[in-house]
Design an enzyme around this catalytic site. Structure first.
Site, PDB file in Angstrom:
ATOM      1  N   ARG A  48      46.629 121.211  89.082  1.00  0.00           N
ATOM      2  CA  ARG A  48      46.383 123.021  90.761  1.00  0.00           C
ATOM      3  C   ARG A  48      46.619 121.770  91.679  1.00  0.00           C
ATOM      4  NH1 ARG A  48      41.481 125.294  89.635  1.00  0.00           N
ATOM      5  NH2 ARG A  48      39.979 123.342  90.625  1.00  0.00           N
ATOM      6  N   LYS A  55      43.771 125.559  95.793  1.00  0.00           N
ATOM      7  CA  LYS A  55      42.445 124.847  96.250  1.00  0.00           C
ATOM      8  C   LYS A  55      42.984 124.430  97.783  1.00  0.00           C
ATOM      9  CE  LYS A  55      38.969 122.977  94.070  1.00  0.00           C
ATOM     10  NZ  LYS A  55      38.027 124.116  93.918  1.00  0.00           N
ATOM     11  N   GLU A  63      37.071 137.377  93.149  1.00  0.00           N
ATOM     12  CA  GLU A  63      36.290 135.957  93.261  1.00  0.00           C
ATOM     13  C   GLU A  63      35.087 135.926  93.978  1.00  0.00           C
ATOM     14  OE1 GLU A  63      37.971 132.011  92.905  1.00  0.00           O
ATOM     15  OE2 GLU A  63      39.558 133.445  94.477  1.00  0.00           O
TER      16      GLU A  63
HETATM   17  C1  LIG Z   1      37.750 129.566  94.644  1.00  0.00           C
HETATM   18  C2  LIG Z   1      37.150 129.439  94.009  1.00  0.00           C
HETATM   19  N1  LIG Z   1      37.437 129.993  93.131  1.00  0.00           N
HETATM   20  C3  LIG Z   1      37.509 129.890  91.188  1.00  0.00           C
HETATM   21  C4  LIG Z   1      36.931 128.368  91.106  1.00  0.00           C
HETATM   22  C5  LIG Z   1      36.024 127.597  90.152  1.00  0.00           C
HETATM   23  O1  LIG Z   1      37.896 126.820  88.990  1.00  0.00           O
HETATM   24  P1  LIG Z   1      37.413 125.561  88.254  1.00  0.00           P
HETATM   25  O2  LIG Z   1      37.123 126.114  87.218  1.00  0.00           O
HETATM   26  O3  LIG Z   1      38.748 125.155  88.506  1.00  0.00           O
HETATM   27  O4  LIG Z   1      36.558 124.822  88.214  1.00  0.00           O
HETATM   28  C6  LIG Z   1      36.649 127.365  91.995  1.00  0.00           C
HETATM   29  C7  LIG Z   1      36.521 126.032  92.329  1.00  0.00           C
HETATM   30  O5  LIG Z   1      35.807 125.086  92.423  1.00  0.00           O
HETATM   31  C8  LIG Z   1      37.190 127.765  93.819  1.00  0.00           C
HETATM   32  O6  LIG Z   1      37.051 127.461  94.647  1.00  0.00           O
END
Ligand SMILES: Cc1ncc(COP(=O)(O)O)c(C=O)c1O
Ligand SMILES: Cc1ncc(COP(=O)(O)O)c(C=O)c1O
Lengths: 361, 361
Positions: free
Chosen positions: A97, A198, A234
């Protein structure tokens, strides 16, 4: 967003463990011993970095990150098992990622192997900060950013990749399930933007609404899509799932939500449980009409959502032991903590030679 | 986006001037002597900062800016006049814009007086880096950012405000007018986002397209609105104006474009010239149908746009001495350089006691 853990009282103190009152661990910044730093010049590749004592970084006032927000972060956790092993959960996925984000933000990136090796080194260097089994985890935070000076002209001359560790407890402190505010004005991401990676630029721009929601007593904010304002995207830092009958739905990956690693696992586990999983556009109405709602993330793991409030109207959902969220939480944490066999090959054990203490990378 | 000025050959060297070959000055990072730094704890106000030697900043790896992009920047210029005075251009406007951004990104902010005083101090401390009259300007860059560590929980414990100076020449190197690419996929800002403030989060997310456009030979990118993809917004770091007959139009301020200080001046000057000025939604078609197009900004001043290319189709516009852009450029720079009377009260002279060299703030 849990209360800060900076001033934890201390109790345990021995060689194996740092001086932390583990029972009181929240999700916040906690200074540990060592961090990893690697640098890379423009046009070159990242070489192996170094473990150094945790300290402030020296950054150019004219750096790309300070002036233009060129940065990405990643977060993952190291777990101590009952039988004394140290486990990581899908660190390669964070590395991948980070690579897709680096491409989006025009940065070079450590390779998957370099990333995973850095994680292992940071964990071992901060081993005594890994909470005892079941008491918490060691959160690994990495940041990749443009550290060279830039004004007007490209390219950025230097990039830095750093990783540090913090012992953490629960992310959301609401035990009975989260109460979310559905945000109707501020948006998190938009088509043609950076919502799918991210990027550090996705976070502080929504603090204004997250802070307001917290002040109003909500646990977190649920964002809608910027293009139409009609579909669920989200939470601040976790993905969302809705359950109705035998169907589990979650917003599809189309560039505006983060492709969560926990999300990916949840989809697989839920299919294994016999549910039908749909990755699709999820209108707010579908969410309001769901039987159960939960969120997923490295920090949140799997957390039940007790209610959402949209335009001042509150809608409640099923909570408790009998939810899919509870089953997923148990299954996922059993795998993460090495309590059951990991059939999917998700966990990575940190392997050291017990004779010479050397890390086998 | 002009070629880097990092390796300027040097020629002049005396007490009054730094050792810089002013003729060859571009728009890029150039290290000078001194910078300003002020810090502020959460819940307190910014106090007077300090002039210190230009150096890297010490920043927490877990800081709000590095991890979540909590930062704002401002840019303005100091000019040397033919008769040896040093002038600033509307520094209070930068201070006010910083305040509105600080509110949006949940940060405390220096007062207008503190900001303007910092500008004056940085200019005087780097006085020999101000180019000779007509050879360039001293660009002042300030950054306000969350410097305290934060993980999960609010608030950020510490904020930093810093300002440094770089001698700069022309921003765009295309003398005959800019050739812009109208971007059809990546967006700069969206309703409910941070496009209306000078957040660092607005910039690196569009480097991918700006870099591609430059590689294709374009001077800069013109962005469309994220909501519909039909209306013109602004360039990477300047506002856009179109001229047709006696009417000058520019995108209205509605949260997705930066309220440029130069834009504001242009609107006033153009009205004084007898044009009708419309701040409104500007569809791409109106732009393509214009007689003349130009952009405005602190760095760009007023720059003629020779052509735009939209979906591979190039449209040309009027350029040269007879354009409104040429007249505006001349008028504005005459005011900025103190060559004509400043009837609007836009310029601020840096006033020092010539006896004791003390700055009169
Ligand atoms: C905006 C956002 N959505 C979703 C997630 C969940 O991702 P992950 O399951 O890889 O931690 C994160 C994680 O940190 C995030 O910053
Ligand atoms: C996105 C953007 N638009 C417009 C401008 C022009 O604003 P100003 O005239 O205040 O320099 C800038 C300035 O730097 C900018 O970054």
């Amino acid at each position: 967003m849990a209360p800060s853990a900076q001033s934890l009282p201390t109790s345990v103190s021995d060689e194996k463990y740092a001086n932390v009152k583990w029972e009181e661990l929240g999700f916040g910044f906690y200074r540990t011993d060592s961090m990893y730093v690697a640098k890379c010049k423009h046009g070159e590749s990242f070489q192996e970095g170094k473990i150094v004592p945790y300290a402030d970084l020296q950054i150019s006032p004219c750096s790309a990150v300070l002036n233009y927000g060129q940065g990405l972060y990643e977060g993952l956790k190291a777990y101590r098992t009952e039988d004394g092993r140290i486990m990581l959960f899908r660190p390669d996925q964070n590395a991948l990622r980070l690579q897709s984000g680096a491409h989006r933000l025009c940065m070079p990136c450590p390779s998957v192997d370099q990333f995973v090796s850095a994680v292992k080194q940071v964990v071992l260097a901060n081993k005594k900060w890994i909470p005892p089994p079941g008491r918490g985890t060691l959160y690994l935070r990495s940041v990749l950013f443009g550290s060279g000076p830039i004004l007007g002209s490209f390219p950025v001359s230097e990039y830095t990749f750093t990783m540090f560790a913090c012992p953490v407890g629960r992310y959301h402190s609401d035990n009975a399930g989260l109460n979310l505010k559905i945000e109707d004005k501020f948006r998190r991401a938009f088509p043609g933007g950076t919502g799918g990676v991210k990027s550090i630029t996705n976070y502080s721009p929504v603090w204004i609404t997250v802070a307001e929601a917290k002040a109003q007593g909500f646990s977190d904010v649920l964002f809608l899509d910027a293009a139409t304002g009609k579909n669920v995207e989200e939470l601040y830092a976790s993905n969302v799932f809705i359950v109705k009958g035998n169907v589990v739905s979650t917003p599809e990956i189309s560039g505006t939500i983060l492709p969560g690693i926990t999300r990916k696992c949840i989809i697989e586990l839920t299919r294994d449980f016999g549910y039908k999983v749909e990755e699709r556009v999820v209108p707010v109405e579908d969410l309001l009409d769901a039987e159960e709602v939960f969120c997923s993330g490295t920090a949140a793991i799997v957390t039940t959502i007790a209610s959402v409030t949209f335009k001042d109207k509150k809608t409640g959902f099923k909570t408790g032991d009998k939810t899919l969220a509870a089953k997923l939480f148990a299954t996922l944490t059993d795998i993460q903590l090495g309590r059951v066999e990991d059939k999917n090959g998700w966990t990575v054990e940190i392997d050291r030679c017990h004779q010479c203490e050397t890390l086998k990378l």
